[in-house]
Design an enzyme around this catalytic site. Structure first.
Site, PDB file in Angstrom:
ATOM      1  N   HIS A  23       0.856  -1.199   0.000  1.00 50.82           N
ATOM      2  CA  HIS A  23       0.000   0.000   0.000  1.00 50.82           C
ATOM      3  C   HIS A  23       0.888   1.244   0.000  1.00 50.82           C
ATOM      4  O   HIS A  23       0.804   2.082   0.910  1.00 50.82           O
ATOM      5  CB  HIS A  23      -0.915   0.045   1.242  1.00 50.82           C
ATOM      6  N   HIS A  79     -11.671  -9.220  -5.981  1.00 50.96           N
ATOM      7  CA  HIS A  79     -11.369  -7.885  -5.426  1.00 50.96           C
ATOM      8  C   HIS A  79     -10.489  -7.171  -6.448  1.00 50.96           C
ATOM      9  O   HIS A  79      -9.502  -7.733  -6.926  1.00 50.96           O
ATOM     10  CB  HIS A  79     -10.665  -8.085  -4.087  1.00 50.96           C
ATOM     11  N   GLU A  81      -8.517  -4.527  -6.270  1.00 50.73           N
ATOM     12  CA  GLU A  81      -7.291  -3.805  -5.922  1.00 50.73           C
ATOM     13  C   GLU A  81      -6.133  -4.383  -6.753  1.00 50.73           C
ATOM     14  O   GLU A  81      -6.096  -5.572  -7.078  1.00 50.73           O
ATOM     15  CB  GLU A  81      -6.993  -3.914  -4.418  1.00 50.73           C
ATOM     16  N   ASP A  83      -3.171  -5.362  -6.480  1.00 50.87           N
ATOM     17  CA  ASP A  83      -2.346  -6.531  -6.134  1.00 50.87           C
ATOM     18  C   ASP A  83      -2.993  -7.835  -6.576  1.00 50.87           C
ATOM     19  O   ASP A  83      -2.330  -8.869  -6.638  1.00 50.87           O
ATOM     20  CB  ASP A  83      -1.999  -6.552  -4.637  1.00 50.87           C
ATOM     21  N   HIS A 145     -12.049  -5.570   2.334  1.00 49.19           N
ATOM     22  CA  HIS A 145     -12.011  -4.256   2.936  1.00 49.19           C
ATOM     23  C   HIS A 145     -12.338  -3.137   1.941  1.00 49.19           C
ATOM     24  O   HIS A 145     -12.223  -1.949   2.276  1.00 49.19           O
ATOM     25  CB  HIS A 145     -10.615  -3.987   3.537  1.00 49.19           C
ATOM     26  N   ASP A 164      -8.654 -11.032   0.401  1.00 54.12           N
ATOM     27  CA  ASP A 164      -7.858 -10.471   1.503  1.00 54.12           C
ATOM     28  C   ASP A 164      -8.251 -11.065   2.861  1.00 54.12           C
ATOM     29  O   ASP A 164      -7.412 -11.142   3.773  1.00 54.12           O
ATOM     30  CB  ASP A 164      -8.051  -8.952   1.581  1.00 54.12           C
ATOM     31  N   TYR A 192      -2.240  -8.094   9.993  1.00 49.31           N
ATOM     32  CA  TYR A 192      -3.085  -7.820   8.831  1.00 49.31           C
ATOM     33  C   TYR A 192      -4.464  -7.339   9.286  1.00 49.31           C
ATOM     34  O   TYR A 192      -4.997  -6.334   8.805  1.00 49.31           O
ATOM     35  CB  TYR A 192      -3.208  -9.102   7.999  1.00 49.31           C
ATOM     36  N   HIS A 225      -3.480 -13.669  -0.016  1.00 49.51           N
ATOM     37  CA  HIS A 225      -2.133 -13.376   0.499  1.00 49.51           C
ATOM     38  C   HIS A 225      -1.770 -14.432   1.531  1.00 49.51           C
ATOM     39  O   HIS A 225      -2.598 -14.768   2.389  1.00 49.51           O
ATOM     40  CB  HIS A 225      -2.084 -12.025   1.223  1.00 49.51           C
TER      41      HIS A 225
HETATM   42 FE1  FEO Z   1      -7.168  -5.253  -0.878  1.00 50.98          FE
HETATM   43 FE2  FEO Z   1      -4.785  -7.576  -1.265  1.00 50.98          FE
HETATM   44  O1  FEO Z   1      -5.811  -6.117  -1.752  1.00 50.98           O
END
Ligand code: FEO
Length: 396
Positions: A23, A79, A81, A83, A145, A164, A192, A225
């Site tokens: 991030h 998701h 995002e 990543d 999130h 996530d 996390y 992750h």
């Molecule tokens: Fe919210 Fe692993 O991205």
């Protein structure tokens, strides 16, 4: 390279051993991370999530070792995002018409990120995608999130792809929860949660209740992750219930910054006062200017009481104190108590300003705080010890 999780599911992600910040610079990843993508081969072939953009080419090369990319029938993006969606640009060059299953909000965000009019199929909770012998069920998980987040459940294999949720920034070649150091695993899983999911704790509890009410058997949780939960995966769900329920241990954390060591000496004497009055409580003293900000948040998350100290500078607080206060405010902790302290030379606003910020952050203020002029003498340090003793009363 990918590895087979079972007869139909293959992990095809990237372990990022080098990652130290995530991030931007907002999250320290002392143990690296991974971007987990999963390939499901039934009558239809499904790819769940991708990897971060810098690893796109590597991802495509590895994917091609597993399968002819043109055989992928569906892509699921749990998701948007970057990543997890970052390799889409490279992937979609090869299969531009392949449908991308995601939430309505996911499609909007993916358009915003990549400015491509891909073949989005918007799904809602309960929608089912039949892929042959197995089915995929989508479960929206908004604000876990991001607004677009969803989980995907693979029936038959009883796997929850949680993105996530239940993840950790933890690179390990072992990949499964039962094969890694449990202390490291839980340290990273808690970090996390504390740093990313704390503000959404109510949604976490509601989502867990909703999933429980569906009575779906869960044999494995595959996050995007870190390691995969295959040994008693319910253990991490139970931990999330604990963490989302105003989690606290018997701990007081003293976070300070100091220009000429006066506030440091105050912090240490406050700690002495606490331990002289209560032998059970864990007391941690952290210099906010010299410590990792996410580790500070971990200790805040674990604490019943947080004391924040700063010298007064330019009618305000030191910059590391301001940074910690901003993070604490954003994370919306519940059920925590706090107070302020600090040394000053003339105007002395820091203690009051910290108290106001803690109040805005939802902390119960134990005391108006304590401040000492210039370098504290023994009498002043004794006042700090008494302040520490007073603080222990808030533990009850
Ligand atoms: Fe919210 Fe692993 O991205």
């Amino acid at each position: 390279m990918g590895f087979r999780i079972n007869d139909i599911v293959t992990w095809i992600g990237k372990i990022d051993w080098e990652l130290k910040k995530f991030h931007g610079d907002e999250y320290s990843t002392h143990k690296g991370s991974s971007y987990n993508s999963y390939l499901i081969r039934d009558e239809k072939v499904v790819l769940i999530d991708t990897v971060w953009e810098p690893f796109s080419r590597e991802f495509i090369i590895n994917l091609k070792k597993e399968i002819d990319i043109k055989e992928i029938d569906y892509i699921v993006i749990n998701h948007s995002e970057v990543d997890h969606s970052g390799a889409l640009v490279e992937l979609m060059k090869e299969i531009p018409n392949t449908p991308i299953y995601c939430t309505k909000s996911g499609a909007k965000i993916l358009r915003g990120h990549y400015h491509q009019d891909w073949n989005f199929v918007e799904v809602k909770t309960g929608d089912i995608l039949d892929i042959g012998e197995h089915k995929l069920t989508f479960i929206e998980a908004s604000m876990l999130h991001w607004p677009d987040t969803m989980f995907t459940y693979l029936s038959g294999e009883n796997i929850l792809f949680s993105n996530d949720g239940f993840g950790q920034h933890y690179a390990s070649e072992f990949m499964y929860n039962d094969k890694v150091d449990q202390g490291e695993l839980y340290q990273e899983a808690l970090k996390y949660y504390a740093n990313i999911l704390t503000p959404f704790s109510k949604q976490v509890l509601n989502k867990i209740e909703e999933i429980s009410s569906l009575n779906l058997p869960i044999d494995m949780i595959c996050p995007s992750h870190g390691i995969i939960w295959r040994d008693d995966p319910i253990q991490i769900i139970n931990k999330y219930i604990e963490w989302a329920s105003e989690y606290k241990e018997n701990q007081i954390t003293i976070i300070y910054d100091s220009m000429w060591n006066a506030t440091r000496r105050m912090a240490e004497c406050i700690a002495e006062g606490i331990t002289s009055n209560n032998k059970e409580v864990v007391v941690k003293i952290i210099n906010s200017a010299k410590s990792d900000k996410n580790d500070i948040i971990v200790e805040t998350f674990k604490s019943k009481v947080v004391l924040i100290g700063s010298s007064t500078i330019n009618n305000g607080v030191l910059s590391s104190t301001a940074s910690v206060l901003e993070m604490i405010k954003g994370l919306k902790f519940k059920g925590k108590k706090g107070a302020a302290f600090g040394s000053y030379g003339w105007s002395g606003e820091a203690t009051k300003l910290i108290t106001e910020e803690l109040k805005k952050s939802g902390f119960e203020i134990i005391s108006p705080g304590t401040r000492e002029l210039w370098n504290p003498d023994e009498e002043a340090l004794n006042r700090c010890r008494d302040f520490g003793k007073l603080i222990t009363e808030a533990l009850n």
